[in-house]
Motif scaffolding. Structure first.
Motif, PDB file in Angstrom:
ATOM      1  N   LEU A  68      34.714  54.890  33.895  1.00  0.00           N
ATOM      2  CA  LEU A  68      35.070  53.880  32.903  1.00  0.00           C
ATOM      3  C   LEU A  68      34.194  52.635  33.028  1.00  0.00           C
ATOM      4  CD1 LEU A  68      38.967  54.184  32.971  1.00  0.00           C
ATOM      5  CD2 LEU A  68      37.411  54.964  31.165  1.00  0.00           C
ATOM      6  N   ARG A  69      33.884  52.235  34.274  1.00  0.00           N
ATOM      7  CA  ARG A  69      32.977  51.088  34.477  1.00  0.00           C
ATOM      8  C   ARG A  69      31.594  51.403  33.931  1.00  0.00           C
ATOM      9  NH1 ARG A  69      35.004  51.069  39.654  1.00  0.00           N
ATOM     10  NH2 ARG A  69      33.033  51.863  40.462  1.00  0.00           N
ATOM     11  N   ASP A  70      31.082  52.569  34.260  1.00  0.00           N
ATOM     12  CA  ASP A  70      29.743  52.953  33.817  1.00  0.00           C
ATOM     13  C   ASP A  70      29.636  53.000  32.301  1.00  0.00           C
ATOM     14  OD1 ASP A  70      29.008  53.144  36.481  1.00  0.00           O
ATOM     15  OD2 ASP A  70      29.037  55.347  36.526  1.00  0.00           O
ATOM     16  N   GLU A  71      30.643  53.547  31.651  1.00  0.00           N
ATOM     17  CA  GLU A  71      30.615  53.686  30.190  1.00  0.00           C
ATOM     18  C   GLU A  71      30.802  52.363  29.468  1.00  0.00           C
ATOM     19  OE1 GLU A  71      33.425  56.652  28.981  1.00  0.00           O
ATOM     20  OE2 GLU A  71      32.295  58.278  29.928  1.00  0.00           O
ATOM     21  N   SER A  72      31.558  51.471  30.062  1.00  0.00           N
ATOM     22  CA  SER A  72      31.872  50.207  29.379  1.00  0.00           C
ATOM     23  C   SER A  72      30.978  49.047  29.789  1.00  0.00           C
ATOM     24  CB  SER A  72      33.325  49.822  29.659  1.00  0.00           C
ATOM     25  OG  SER A  72      33.469  49.466  31.037  1.00  0.00           O
ATOM     26  N   GLY A  73      30.304  49.184  30.933  1.00  0.00           N
ATOM     27  CA  GLY A  73      29.515  48.069  31.450  1.00  0.00           C
ATOM     28  C   GLY A  73      30.381  47.010  32.126  1.00  0.00           C
ATOM     29  N   LEU A  74      31.630  47.328  32.346  1.00  0.00           N
ATOM     30  CA  LEU A  74      32.567  46.405  32.991  1.00  0.00           C
ATOM     31  C   LEU A  74      32.226  46.291  34.472  1.00  0.00           C
ATOM     32  CD1 LEU A  74      35.204  44.897  32.079  1.00  0.00           C
ATOM     33  CD2 LEU A  74      36.456  46.846  32.980  1.00  0.00           C
ATOM     34  N   SER A  75      32.263  45.094  34.988  1.00  0.00           N
ATOM     35  CA  SER A  75      31.983  44.911  36.415  1.00  0.00           C
ATOM     36  C   SER A  75      33.177  45.376  37.247  1.00  0.00           C
ATOM     37  CB  SER A  75      31.696  43.441  36.729  1.00  0.00           C
ATOM     38  OG  SER A  75      32.889  42.679  36.635  1.00  0.00           O
ATOM     39  N   THR A  76      32.922  45.637  38.513  1.00  0.00           N
ATOM     40  CA  THR A  76      33.988  46.028  39.441  1.00  0.00           C
ATOM     41  C   THR A  76      35.043  44.925  39.510  1.00  0.00           C
ATOM     42  OG1 THR A  76      32.418  47.330  40.708  1.00  0.00           O
ATOM     43  CG2 THR A  76      34.465  46.769  41.810  1.00  0.00           C
ATOM     44  N   THR A  77      34.598  43.685  39.526  1.00  0.00           N
ATOM     45  CA  THR A  77      35.524  42.536  39.605  1.00  0.00           C
ATOM     46  C   THR A  77      36.396  42.454  38.359  1.00  0.00           C
ATOM     47  OG1 THR A  77      33.940  41.349  40.972  1.00  0.00           O
ATOM     48  CG2 THR A  77      35.657  40.038  39.930  1.00  0.00           C
ATOM     49  N   ALA A  78      35.789  42.625  37.193  1.00  0.00           N
ATOM     50  CA  ALA A  78      36.559  42.561  35.944  1.00  0.00           C
ATOM     51  C   ALA A  78      37.543  43.726  35.848  1.00  0.00           C
ATOM     52  CB  ALA A  78      35.617  42.555  34.750  1.00  0.00           C
ATOM     53  N   GLN A  79      37.110  44.900  36.283  1.00  0.00           N
ATOM     54  CA  GLN A  79      38.007  46.049  36.268  1.00  0.00           C
ATOM     55  C   GLN A  79      39.178  45.820  37.231  1.00  0.00           C
ATOM     56  OE1 GLN A  79      36.871  49.935  38.033  1.00  0.00           O
ATOM     57  NE2 GLN A  79      37.261  50.758  35.983  1.00  0.00           N
ATOM     58  N   ALA A  80      38.881  45.291  38.405  1.00  0.00           N
ATOM     59  CA  ALA A  80      39.936  45.006  39.385  1.00  0.00           C
ATOM     60  C   ALA A  80      40.953  44.018  38.811  1.00  0.00           C
ATOM     61  CB  ALA A  80      39.332  44.482  40.675  1.00  0.00           C
ATOM     62  N   ALA A  81      40.464  43.024  38.104  1.00  0.00           N
ATOM     63  CA  ALA A  81      41.366  42.038  37.501  1.00  0.00           C
ATOM     64  C   ALA A  81      42.299  42.697  36.486  1.00  0.00           C
ATOM     65  CB  ALA A  81      40.560  40.922  36.847  1.00  0.00           C
ATOM     66  N   ARG A  82      41.771  43.623  35.706  1.00  0.00           N
ATOM     67  CA  ARG A  82      42.611  44.335  34.738  1.00  0.00           C
ATOM     68  C   ARG A  82      43.640  45.217  35.434  1.00  0.00           C
ATOM     69  NH1 ARG A  82      38.570  46.168  29.819  1.00  0.00           N
ATOM     70  NH2 ARG A  82      37.934  44.038  29.277  1.00  0.00           N
ATOM     71  N   LEU A  83      43.206  45.895  36.482  1.00  0.00           N
ATOM     72  CA  LEU A  83      44.127  46.771  37.211  1.00  0.00           C
ATOM     73  C   LEU A  83      45.282  45.984  37.819  1.00  0.00           C
ATOM     74  CD1 LEU A  83      41.521  49.089  38.941  1.00  0.00           C
ATOM     75  CD2 LEU A  83      43.129  49.744  37.128  1.00  0.00           C
ATOM     76  N   THR A  84      44.999  44.812  38.342  1.00  0.00           N
ATOM     77  CA  THR A  84      46.064  44.024  38.966  1.00  0.00           C
ATOM     78  C   THR A  84      47.102  43.561  37.946  1.00  0.00           C
ATOM     79  OG1 THR A  84      44.764  41.991  38.905  1.00  0.00           O
ATOM     80  CG2 THR A  84      44.647  43.291  40.925  1.00  0.00           C
ATOM     81  N   THR A  85      46.732  43.447  36.667  1.00  0.00           N
ATOM     82  CA  THR A  85      47.731  43.090  35.650  1.00  0.00           C
ATOM     83  C   THR A  85      48.730  44.223  35.442  1.00  0.00           C
ATOM     84  OG1 THR A  85      46.482  43.862  33.707  1.00  0.00           O
ATOM     85  CG2 THR A  85      46.093  41.574  34.444  1.00  0.00           C
ATOM     86  N   HIS A  86      48.387  45.410  35.911  1.00  0.00           N
ATOM     87  CA  HIS A  86      49.284  46.570  35.851  1.00  0.00           C
ATOM     88  C   HIS A  86      49.980  46.797  37.195  1.00  0.00           C
ATOM     89  CE1 HIS A  86      47.927  48.341  31.932  1.00  0.00           C
ATOM     90  NE2 HIS A  86      46.911  47.531  32.179  1.00  0.00           N
ATOM     91  N   LEU A  87      49.868  45.819  38.083  1.00  0.00           N
ATOM     92  CA  LEU A  87      50.416  45.923  39.438  1.00  0.00           C
ATOM     93  C   LEU A  87      49.803  47.101  40.191  1.00  0.00           C
ATOM     94  CD1 LEU A  87      54.206  45.130  38.819  1.00  0.00           C
ATOM     95  CD2 LEU A  87      52.364  43.544  39.424  1.00  0.00           C
ATOM     96  N   LEU A  88      48.514  47.301  40.001  1.00  0.00           N
ATOM     97  CA  LEU A  88      47.782  48.362  40.692  1.00  0.00           C
ATOM     98  C   LEU A  88      46.780  47.733  41.641  1.00  0.00           C
ATOM     99  CD1 LEU A  88      47.247  50.675  37.622  1.00  0.00           C
ATOM    100  CD2 LEU A  88      48.643  51.195  39.638  1.00  0.00           C
ATOM    101  N   ALA A  89      46.671  48.288  42.819  1.00  0.00           N
ATOM    102  CA  ALA A  89      45.757  47.785  43.848  1.00  0.00           C
ATOM    103  C   ALA A  89      44.413  48.513  43.719  1.00  0.00           C
ATOM    104  CB  ALA A  89      46.342  47.999  45.230  1.00  0.00           C
TER     105      ALA A  89
END
Length: 119
Positions: free
Chosen positions: A55-76
């Motif tokens: 998903l990061r590779d396809e979207s160009g999303l950084s690891t940090t930005a992806q982590a921030a989104r995951l934490t909004t779902h209460l995911l580590a």
């Protein structure tokens, strides 16, 4: 708002079944989260470490930005990246129980030192 929303297994059903995890555990709300139907189709039955990178590779999303989104779902993010089902499940269960306690105005208590899931 133009896309449908799916309820997705964080650790996909096939991945869990391949590891012999019981459906009563992997089908619980602790292992589910809402996301777009398009993203859900891209995930398939792959491990989180695989689909998060894809998903990061396809979207160009950084690891940090992806982590921030995951934490909004209460995911580590670190636990997902390590494909650590048990630790991810336990942490998320505790976080969800804490939110339930806040909503009720009463603490939700667990036995001290007891894990929610002990696989």
């Amino acid at each position: 708002f133009d896309e449908g929303v799916d309820i997705h297994h964080v650790f996909p059903k096939k991945w869990c079944q391949d590891r012999g995890l019981p459906a009563t555990i992997f089908d619980s709300i602790i292992n589910k989260t809402p996301l777009s139907a398009r993203t859900n189709r891209k995930i398939g039955g792959n491990a989180p470490s695989h689909y998060l990178k894809k998903l990061r590779d396809e979207s160009g999303l950084s690891t940090t930005a992806q982590a921030a989104r995951l934490t909004t779902h209460l995911l580590a993010p670190d636990l997902l990246g390590a494909d650590d089902f048990t630790a991810c499940y336990n942490l998320r269960a505790r976080d969800i129980l804490a939110l339930i306690g806040e909503a009720m105005g009463k603490p939700v208590t667990l036995d001290a030192g007891k894990e929610i899931l002990d696989l």
